[in-house]
Design a protein around this motif. Structure first.
Motif, short mmCIF file in Angstrom:
data_model
loop_
_atom_site.label_atom_id
_atom_site.label_comp_id
_atom_site.label_asym_id
_atom_site.label_seq_id
_atom_site.Cartn_x
_atom_site.Cartn_y
_atom_site.Cartn_z
N MET A 97 8.46 31.17 56.98
CA MET A 97 7.52 32.37 56.63
C MET A 97 6.90 32.03 55.02
SD MET A 97 6.71 34.12 59.31
CE MET A 97 7.19 32.67 60.10
N GLY A 98 7.34 30.77 54.59
CA GLY A 98 6.84 30.31 53.54
C GLY A 98 7.59 30.60 52.14
N ALA A 99 9.05 31.07 52.31
CA ALA A 99 9.70 31.36 51.04
C ALA A 99 10.23 30.05 50.41
CB ALA A 99 11.00 32.09 51.41
N ASP A 100 10.44 30.11 49.08
CA ASP A 100 10.98 28.96 48.30
C ASP A 100 12.51 28.93 48.10
OD1 ASP A 100 11.68 27.05 46.55
OD2 ASP A 100 10.20 27.62 45.04
N PHE A 101 13.18 28.43 48.89
CA PHE A 101 14.77 28.44 48.83
C PHE A 101 15.35 27.43 47.83
CE2 PHE A 101 14.98 31.75 51.79
CZ PHE A 101 16.47 32.18 52.00
N SER A 102 14.62 26.99 46.95
CA SER A 102 14.99 25.76 46.08
C SER A 102 16.12 26.19 45.21
CB SER A 102 13.89 25.15 45.33
OG SER A 102 13.47 26.37 44.39
N LEU A 379 10.63 23.49 57.22
CA LEU A 379 10.13 24.68 57.97
C LEU A 379 9.00 25.34 57.34
CD1 LEU A 379 13.46 26.01 59.54
CD2 LEU A 379 11.40 24.99 61.01
N ALA A 380 8.75 25.49 56.17
CA ALA A 380 7.85 26.11 55.24
C ALA A 380 6.57 25.57 55.84
CB ALA A 380 8.03 26.07 53.79
N ASP A 381 6.44 24.27 56.14
CA ASP A 381 5.23 23.52 56.57
C ASP A 381 4.77 24.23 57.88
OD1 ASP A 381 5.55 22.23 54.48
OD2 ASP A 381 6.23 20.15 55.62
N VAL A 382 5.52 24.73 58.79
CA VAL A 382 5.12 25.42 59.98
C VAL A 382 4.42 26.60 59.44
CG1 VAL A 382 6.10 26.87 62.09
CG2 VAL A 382 7.43 24.61 61.23
N GLY A 383 4.85 27.55 58.60
CA GLY A 383 4.19 28.64 58.25
C GLY A 383 2.86 28.41 57.55
N ALA A 384 2.69 27.38 56.72
CA ALA A 384 1.41 26.82 56.09
C ALA A 384 0.55 26.48 57.29
CB ALA A 384 1.88 25.54 55.39
N THR A 385 0.84 25.77 58.19
CA THR A 385 0.27 25.51 59.36
C THR A 385 -0.71 26.75 60.11
OG1 THR A 385 1.27 23.48 59.62
CG2 THR A 385 0.03 23.77 61.61
N ALA A 386 0.29 27.75 60.35
CA ALA A 386 0.21 28.84 60.78
C ALA A 386 -1.14 29.60 60.14
CB ALA A 386 1.30 29.76 61.15
N ALA A 387 -0.70 29.57 58.58
CA ALA A 387 -1.67 30.22 58.05
C ALA A 387 -3.05 29.66 57.80
CB ALA A 387 -1.10 30.21 56.47
N ALA A 388 -3.22 28.25 57.93
CA ALA A 388 -4.48 27.72 58.16
C ALA A 388 -5.16 28.09 59.29
CB ALA A 388 -4.16 26.17 58.09
N ALA A 389 -4.29 28.19 60.52
CA ALA A 389 -4.88 28.55 61.79
C ALA A 389 -5.35 29.79 61.75
CB ALA A 389 -3.73 28.50 62.74
N LEU A 390 -5.05 30.70 61.18
CA LEU A 390 -5.54 31.91 60.73
C LEU A 390 -6.73 32.13 59.87
CD1 LEU A 390 -2.20 33.95 60.98
CD2 LEU A 390 -3.84 34.16 62.74
N GLY A 391 -7.17 30.88 59.40
CA GLY A 391 -7.96 31.17 58.28
C GLY A 391 -7.68 31.56 56.98
N LEU A 392 -6.27 31.49 56.59
CA LEU A 392 -5.79 32.03 55.45
C LEU A 392 -5.39 30.75 54.67
CD1 LEU A 392 -3.01 34.39 56.73
CD2 LEU A 392 -5.43 34.86 55.87
N ASP A 393 -5.34 30.75 53.28
CA ASP A 393 -5.09 29.71 52.35
C ASP A 393 -3.62 29.48 52.49
OD1 ASP A 393 -4.88 27.84 50.69
OD2 ASP A 393 -6.01 29.07 48.87
N PRO A 394 -3.08 28.32 52.72
CA PRO A 394 -1.67 27.98 52.53
C PRO A 394 -1.12 28.13 51.14
CG PRO A 394 -2.66 26.52 54.11
CD PRO A 394 -3.74 27.32 53.53
N ALA A 395 -1.94 27.96 50.24
CA ALA A 395 -1.50 28.08 48.79
C ALA A 395 -1.19 29.48 48.33
CB ALA A 395 -2.48 27.38 47.69
#
Length: 411
Positions: A97-102, A379-395
């Motif tokens: 879902m886009g969390a930073d687990f670093s 896996l964060a890239d999956v969330g970013a890809t979904a965001a772009a599909a919804l017209g949201l800014d993955p940033a």
């Protein structure tokens, strides 16, 4: 208007990551998908019936003879590395879902005893080690220890008998531990046991020491209370919150409803696969835009039980549900994303998750043919890809980059 549906087949890996054997050398052979296909063919006398997963391109990322290597559906397919330490459902979904687990690490309690003891003492608790072992007795009633039911070092527990301390007291101790813990989860657990919890302490894998929770009777004696305290994450920068702020209705189904944060979301918790699929279909049938995140948990449970045939039957059930979803996601901009959160190879010889790549299979009604995507690093890239599909800014997410199809097109 568009709908994006993410179906997470819990514990569905497609082959070991390069570091899979760091904890258990045998895990370099992990391949949940391949081993389930092999064993079920032997057990059932036929290949698993997975026509939709095949059509979505699973055979393009896992070259198994029971899976078609080509598809004419409009899909983009690839593999994703986990992008977080270990192999854990909570960390997997938060990362997706886009969390930073670093800043989250895998750590044994023994490596942080002084720090945890100090935090608990400063909070007014009495703390002492148990018989020189690397776990703590707090207020004479609660054990703070390594979790032995997940991979070593993923989670810590604060466990107590409810006839000795109420759950609020256990939870207060767990919250203090959470304030200094570097691990993904601290879990507060309260239940009923026939004797003192110290009788159920044992060594685990990887140098861990903890409570054998199933042996205590907590799970069978009734009255179990559990609360998961996750690492401190910016949930406002995760996909569900990003979508909700943009006015997109969010539905969380199955285990996703239990572990993902979004105040505006409709929650449909369920374990039974048929119920998970039914809730998902209901959410997709609603008018307007939608983000639906659904978790199929029974595949992971079959992996833990090392029941390959059960795992195969769940995959066939999921495949039928995906067919129904595809029939509804037909508009330009709609997306069906099928992925996993880690592996759980039921043939590997233990009941823990396995650190594997997971597939990402994306159906795109407006596209032409199938395209192969490069391996993604998180896996964060999956969330970013979904965001772009919804017209949201993955940033707007704390982590993740949109996965773009490679130039190679599969016929």
């Amino acid at each position: 208007m568009s709908k994006t549906v993410i179906v997470v087949v819990d514990g569905f890996g497609v082959g070991a990551m390069p570091d899979a054997g760091a904890l258990r050398p045998g895990d370099v052979a992990a391949d949940t998908c391949g081993h389930v296909l092999d064993r079920c063919r032997e057990a059932f006398g036929r290949p698993l019936r997975l026509p939709v997963l095949g059509a979505l391109g699973l055979g393009m990322v896992h070259p198994h003879p029971d899976l078609a290597r080509r598809t004419h559906l409009p899909v983009a397919v690839g593999r994703v590395a986990l992008g977080y330490p270990g192999a854990d459902t909570f960390a997997g979904h938060q990362t997706m879902m886009g969390a930073d687990f670093s800043r989250v690490t895998v750590a044994r309690l023994a490596e942080h005893l002084d720090e945890v003891t100090r935090a608990l003492t400063d909070a007014g608790h009495e703390v002492e080690p148990l018989d020189g072992k690397p776990l703590l007795v707090v207020d004479g009633a609660v054990l703070v220890h390594d979790n032995l039911e997940a991979d070593p070092g993923i989670n810590w527990n604060a466990s107590g008998r409810l006839d000795a301390i109420d759950f609020a007291g256990i939870l207060a101790i767990a919250r203090t531990v959470r304030s200094v813990a570097p691990v993904a989860r601290v879990i507060a657990v309260g239940g009923h046991a026939e004797k003192s919890l110290d009788a159920f302490v044992r060594a685990g894998d990887g140098g861990t020491v903890g409570l054998d929770t199933p042996a205590t009777g907590f799970y069978r004696n009734g009255g179990l209370q559990v609360q998961h305290l996750g690492a401190d994450l910016d949930h406002a920068r995760q996909l569900p919150e990003l979508a909700a702020r943009a006015g997109i209705p969010v539905t969380l189904v199955g285990k996703a409803a239990d572990i993902l944060a979004c105040e505006a979301a409709v929650r449909r918790p369920a374990v039974d696969t048929a119920e998970v699929l039914a809730h998902t279909l209901d959410a997709v049938r609603a008018d307007g835009d939608a983000l639906v995140v659904a978790n199929v948990q029974e595949s992971d449970l079959a992996g833990h039980q090392q029941d390959t045939e059960c795992y195969g039957r769940i995959l066939e059930q999921v495949d039928a549900g995906l067919a129904a979803l595809l029939s509804l996601l037909t508009e330009v901009g709609d997306r069906l994303i099928v992925t996993g959160d880690h592996g759980n190879d039921p043939t590997i010889g233990h009941a823990f998750h396995t650190r594997e790549y997971v597939p990402v299979l994306i159906h795109r009604p407006e596209a032409r043919g199938a395209e192969l995507m490069p391996d993604a690093t998180s896996l964060a890239d999956v969330g970013a890809t979904a965001a772009a599909a919804l017209g949201l800014d993955p940033a707007g997410l704390a982590n993740g980059t949109e996965i773009r199809a490679a130039s190679t097109r599969a016929a």
